[in-house]
Write a protein that holds these residues in place. Structure first.
Motif, PDB file in Angstrom:
ATOM      1  N   SER A 251       7.021   3.670  -2.442  1.00  0.00           N
ATOM      2  CA  SER A 251       7.775   4.002  -3.640  1.00  0.00           C
ATOM      3  C   SER A 251       6.951   4.994  -4.451  1.00  0.00           C
ATOM      4  N   LEU A 252       7.437   5.349  -5.637  1.00  0.00           N
ATOM      5  CA  LEU A 252       6.697   6.297  -6.471  1.00  0.00           C
ATOM      6  C   LEU A 252       5.337   5.727  -6.866  1.00  0.00           C
ATOM      7  N   GLY A 253       5.299   4.428  -7.154  1.00  0.00           N
ATOM      8  CA  GLY A 253       4.033   3.806  -7.515  1.00  0.00           C
ATOM      9  C   GLY A 253       3.031   3.812  -6.382  1.00  0.00           C
ATOM     10  N   THR A 254       3.505   3.582  -5.153  1.00  0.00           N
ATOM     11  CA  THR A 254       2.616   3.620  -3.989  1.00  0.00           C
ATOM     12  C   THR A 254       2.071   5.022  -3.771  1.00  0.00           C
ATOM     13  N   LEU A 255       2.911   6.036  -3.960  1.00  0.00           N
ATOM     14  CA  LEU A 255       2.462   7.418  -3.806  1.00  0.00           C
ATOM     15  C   LEU A 255       1.384   7.763  -4.837  1.00  0.00           C
ATOM     16  N   ILE A 256       1.561   7.292  -6.063  1.00  0.00           N
ATOM     17  CA  ILE A 256       0.556   7.550  -7.096  1.00  0.00           C
ATOM     18  C   ILE A 256      -0.758   6.862  -6.737  1.00  0.00           C
ATOM     19  N   ARG A 257      -0.673   5.645  -6.206  1.00  0.00           N
ATOM     20  CA  ARG A 257      -1.902   4.932  -5.817  1.00  0.00           C
ATOM     21  C   ARG A 257      -2.614   5.648  -4.671  1.00  0.00           C
TER      22      ARG A 257
END
Length: 301
Positions: A251-257
């Protein structure tokens, strides 16, 4: 029906607010981009056969060393960032919408029961709500996610992670709906149409869901709009902390991490672009929620 909607006070208020119109266009554009990602994304980031490790860490197409095939560059696995963001936004929006719907179903039902029947049921439901309000939403989501991870095991958890996220985030939001609906029901049950419905012998469930519920939905829609942005942010936070969706379907959060691990080595685009999309999406939805709150407030008309 359409002509009536266009002549309504709500649409008039919408037209008069340029910020709201822009927010609606941006939010609608992002949602449609996510929904139609399989058709508009240049690549399929979830297809291992189409990935090449030689394409990893490519900068955006306009930067030195960029590849025209990858407009926003690639990540550590050689996935096209634009395509990954579009697919990742689908997951973030799906979790957000599903968790809000789940919270609405639980909160509205308990709020109707508490307000309509009162007594012990009202006290019990409201005391549970008061206790839950003492815990931050992210903490409740982390506790539920951790318990599910421990009970299911690593392999089984990846198969149920979407449902766990929806349940944990939705369970964090039901209190707002329950308290709002309960307060509205306490006002509505003393009105003549409810007394008339009781007089002719209608069942309590029919009165609650068919007659009372439509008259208390205004504040609920405002809360749902604002909670959608919060749910997307909480899902991104959980994924950033490593307890969200797996990296194979980020998700977007995983990509940021993932991008955060390479931020100081120069691969800034892996975390910056998903972060911008997440911020713009949350801001657009929040602005729509603020407008809806003001538009449905009779004191501001």
């Amino acid at each position: 029906m359409l002509a009536r909607a266009l002549d309504s006070d709500l649409f008039y208020s919408f037209r008069r607010s340029p910020v709201t119109v822009v927010s609606a266009v941006v939010a609608l554009g992002l949602v449609l981009s996510a929904v139609f990602a399989p058709w508009i994304a240049p690549h399929n980031p979830f297809d291992p056969a189409s990935l090449s490790i030689l394409d990893s860490f490519l900068p955006p197409a306009w930067a030195e060393g960029g590849d025209p095939r990858f407009l926003l560059g690639t990540d550590d696995q050689g996935r096209d960032m634009l395509s990954t963001i579009l697919y990742g936004m689908r997951i973030s929006l799906a979790v957000g919408f599903a968790s809000v719907i789940f919270a609405m179903l639980v909160g509205i039902t308990l709020g109707l029961v508490a307000g309509y029947f009162g007594g012990f049921l009202d006290s019990a439901i409201m005391r549970v709500a008061d206790v839950q309000l003492t815990f931050p939403a992210i903490l409740i989501a982390l506790l539920i996610d951790g318990a599910a991870r421990a009970l299911a095991g690593p392999r089984a958890y990846d198969e149920i992670v979407f449902g766990v996220l929806v349940f944990s985030i939705g369970l964090s939001f039901w209190v707002q709906y329950a308290r709002t609906v309960r307060g509205s029901v306490l006002v509505e049950i003393n009105k003549e149409y409810v007394l008339a419905a009781r007089l002719i012998g209608l069942r309590a469930s029919t009165i609650m869901f068919k007659h009372v519920l439509p008259n208390v939905l205004g504040p609920v829609l405002v809360i749902a709009t604002i909670n959608l942005a919060l749910a997307i942010i909480i899902e991104a936070t959980l994924s950033f902390l490593g307890v969200g969706v797996p990296p194979t379907q980020p998700s977007l959060g995983t990509l940021i991490r993932i991008g955060n691990d390479f931020l100081f080595s120069g691969e800034w685009w892996i975390t910056i672009f998903p972060g911008i999309v997440l911020a713009v999406l949350a801001l657009a939805v929040n602005l729509l929620g603020d407008w809806l709150r003001d538009a449905l407030n009779p004191k501001l008309r």
